[in-house]
Motif scaffolding. Sequence first.
Motif: not given
Lengths: 336, 338
Positions: B86-88, B55-56, B74-77
């Motif tokens: 940041r939203q994630v 998550f960075g 399903g969303m590539e991070l």
Amino acid sequence: MLKLIAKRMGLMVVMLLGLAVITFTVANIAPGDPARLAAGPDANQEMVEQIRVERGFDRPLPVRFVLYIEQLLNGDFGTSVYTGRPVAKDIAQFLPATVELVLFSISIAILLGVPLGVIAAVRQNRPIDHAIRLLSVSGVALPMFWLGLMLQWYLALNLDLFPLGGRLGIFSDVPEPITGMISLDAVLRGQFAVVGEALWHMILPATALSLPALAAIIRVNRAEMLEVLGRDYVTNARAQGIGPWRIIAVYSLKNAILPTLAMIGLRFGWMLGGTVLVEGVFDFPGLGLYAAKAAISSDFEPIMAVTLTLGAAFMLINLVIDLLYAVLDPRVRNQI
Amino acid sequence: MDPLLDIQNLSLVFDTFDGTYHAIDDVSLSLKPGEALGLVGETGCGKSVLTRAAFGLVPSPPARITQGSVKLDGMELLGLSDRALRQVRGRQVAMIFQDPMTYLNPVFKVGTQLVDAIRAQHGGAIDRKAAREIALDMLEKVHLPNPLRQFESYPHELSGGMRQRILIAMALAARPKLLIADEPTTALDVTIQAQILDLMAELVDDMNLSMIMISHDLGVVAQVCSRVAVMYAGKIVEDAPIRDIFDSPLHPYTQGLLGALPHPFRPADDLESIPGNLPDLLDPPPGCRFAGRCTYRRPECTVPISLENVEPGHSVACVLRPGEAATTDSATKDLNHA
């Protein structure tokens, strides 16, 4: 809080007494005959001896010290041989100029030093960090008086960008004193052209005076920011999705500023001492210049009074810093 | 069902003065919605780095992701902008950490930090007053005795258990899909530890959360998780339902971990330690990273090996197959004599 202030005030009296002992001793074991100086170059030996007895210079040092403290407690700082005026009056005249210069200098150092420290930490080991480091190393390495002379020689004399010295140009309209700080008085009196001129006169001396403090503040703040940015609560704030600007400028800086604050307090003291050199270079009529002239002519009572005044100022500033600590850090607040 | 979190072939290195440190090597891990997974391994095995990197949250440099993909719903991070990440982080993935004493900012009130976090989780779309309502509501949900008072407190005025509850409240305020709990009870004493685990189990159930619980303590994991992934030296060596891990561990390292688990009816001097140390990750061995400490080492252990499914839901990265190795007890005995 009030208890702390009262305690610190009491401690200040003790420290000032200690300072008085040291300065008194040093000033009296320094070579030079105070009676001869007071009597003047034309006096004969008889007159010198008369003055010696009159002023009590013939008594033992401890007795003279007690007498001096008694005199101080009566609010009498004595008379300056050099200016021929009461020392209290001299200080009232010269102190505001020094306070103005030092406040201006420390403001520059803080307003530049804190952000530069933050930028250097956030961009660690990038070009901007190296550039800032160059500035802070120069600040530590260059002596104040030399820097003052170079600024004066190059920017004032060669390029004529700034005035050579003094507080105002000779044709300026000096504002009626309220605080004695020209720029502040001019603001209060609404003479805004004079505000600019007063600040303009302070730029070079303030640059020389603030560079070492600027360097110190950058270094401490950079190191503290680097440490704080690695702390767990910063990781947590990032994990919550809080933006980088708020994390750096609010969450981290409020932690990192605490040790920087201690450094600012120390640097204040250095600056007060530095005025002796810088005011001399720029012929800035403040307490430092007054002290330098008094020291050269072994004018004992002004030296004592200036030392005690600057000492008291330094102690007050550090009290303010400690109170600011309590304002910023709840853990400190609970302890006092 | 599609996985909620799907990590595929993720590798991460740290560039250090001494060379490249291979912290995470070709790790794949997926988590179904509603699942509670335990990520187990000794200190330094990469379990925290893995979940943070996904998550960075690992500063780069010095860290560098060299390959792989991380998909959330399903969303590539990987490769997302910092703003998008940041939203994630705030909204979909929540994290709570090991030491509640150090994860709250000491110079801000708990309430201020909660309100800031909640506003960030909502992308600034709600005002302070609304965030305050959510915060107080969450403080109640984590069973703090006096939410209004704790809201106005500074962290140093609260106990470790209370602080961990506050951090849990902060993390879950956005009603995330996934909770990463990084050793949430390690720094707490045992009674508080049990309370916090109960609270987490309750919230996971209530809020229909998926969870990854990082721990070095299989006992803690067994209380809340249905599945366990065992990590060793930057690799996942075994991934199985919790029952299988306890009943029929396949990897010698997992067997060693179980042997090192304290048991109330076993004297402490019976605890087995695994001899040897972690391999040097600046220059890791090409094959199995545990081979240097393994009793069952064979010549083929120097060949790279990946996780293989041996039973439904049970994968292991080892040349040994079920039945080939001795059972837990004799295995640990062997290790002891090695």
